[in-house]
Design a protein around this motif. Structure first.
Motif, mmCIF file in Angstrom:
data_model
loop_
_atom_site.group_PDB
_atom_site.id
_atom_site.type_symbol
_atom_site.label_atom_id
_atom_site.label_comp_id
_atom_site.label_asym_id
_atom_site.label_seq_id
_atom_site.Cartn_x
_atom_site.Cartn_y
_atom_site.Cartn_z
ATOM 1 N N HIS A 89 42.929 49.080 38.708
ATOM 2 C CA HIS A 89 42.338 47.870 38.139
ATOM 3 C C HIS A 89 41.287 47.278 39.072
ATOM 4 O O HIS A 89 41.411 47.345 40.292
ATOM 5 C CB HIS A 89 43.417 46.816 37.855
ATOM 6 N N GLU A 90 40.274 46.698 38.470
ATOM 7 C CA GLU A 90 39.219 46.009 39.221
ATOM 8 C C GLU A 90 39.566 44.521 39.267
ATOM 9 O O GLU A 90 39.801 43.901 38.228
ATOM 10 C CB GLU A 90 37.886 46.213 38.505
ATOM 11 N N PHE A 91 39.625 43.953 40.464
ATOM 12 C CA PHE A 91 39.930 42.527 40.621
ATOM 13 C C PHE A 91 39.445 42.066 41.981
ATOM 14 O O PHE A 91 39.191 42.876 42.867
ATOM 15 C CB PHE A 91 41.432 42.259 40.464
ATOM 16 N N ASP A 92 39.281 40.759 42.129
ATOM 17 C CA ASP A 92 38.903 40.168 43.408
ATOM 18 C C ASP A 92 40.044 39.380 44.024
ATOM 19 O O ASP A 92 40.135 39.247 45.231
ATOM 20 C CB ASP A 92 37.700 39.232 43.228
ATOM 21 N N LEU A 93 40.902 38.819 43.181
ATOM 22 C CA LEU A 93 41.996 37.964 43.616
ATOM 23 C C LEU A 93 43.253 38.352 42.860
ATOM 24 O O LEU A 93 43.223 38.526 41.640
ATOM 25 C CB LEU A 93 41.661 36.494 43.335
ATOM 26 N N CYS A 94 44.340 38.476 43.579
ATOM 27 C CA CYS A 94 45.621 38.802 42.957
ATOM 28 C C CYS A 94 46.611 37.685 43.269
ATOM 29 O O CYS A 94 46.846 37.355 44.431
ATOM 30 C CB CYS A 94 46.145 40.126 43.495
ATOM 31 N N LEU A 95 47.174 37.083 42.226
ATOM 32 C CA LEU A 95 48.211 36.067 42.387
ATOM 33 C C LEU A 95 49.557 36.754 42.159
ATOM 34 O O LEU A 95 49.814 37.295 41.091
ATOM 35 C CB LEU A 95 48.009 34.931 41.384
ATOM 36 N N LEU A 96 50.387 36.717 43.162
ATOM 37 C CA LEU A 96 51.671 37.410 43.118
ATOM 38 C C LEU A 96 52.829 36.433 43.000
ATOM 39 O O LEU A 96 52.833 35.390 43.642
ATOM 40 C CB LEU A 96 51.865 38.234 44.399
ATOM 41 N N ALA A 97 53.794 36.806 42.204
ATOM 42 C CA ALA A 97 55.067 36.086 42.113
ATOM 43 C C ALA A 97 56.126 37.147 41.889
ATOM 44 O O ALA A 97 56.527 37.423 40.767
ATOM 45 C CB ALA A 97 55.042 35.061 40.986
#
Length: 78
Positions: free
Chosen positions: A17-25
């Motif tokens: 996947h292409e992304f700049d920011l990943c929010l993890l929970a």
């Protein structure tokens, strides 16, 4: 439920996947994944954990001292 054994699969999926920011929970697993994302993918990762609950309910989850330190209304306006 996300369990420790899912980490290799999730790492592979992140590579696709292409992304700049990943929010993890993802509980403790978020720590492992955040390091992988930063070190191997060169992206930014935040472990928001119970912070997502705060965003959904509008109530700060956690100790009372945190409620005194955070202007939740202003934070939610961002």
């Amino acid at each position: 439920m996300f369990i420790f054994e899912d980490i290799p699969r999730v790492k592979q999926e992140l590579n696709e996947h292409e992304f700049d920011l990943c929010l993890l929970a993802a509980g403790t697993n978020a720590i492992i994944l955040a390091v992988h994302i930063a070190k191997h993918l060169g992206k930014v990762a935040f472990d928001i954990g119970q912070g997502m609950e705060t965003l959904i309910t509008g109530n700060i989850e956690g100790s009372e001292w945190l409620s005194e330190q955070v202007d939740l209304a202003r934070l939610l306006e961002m």
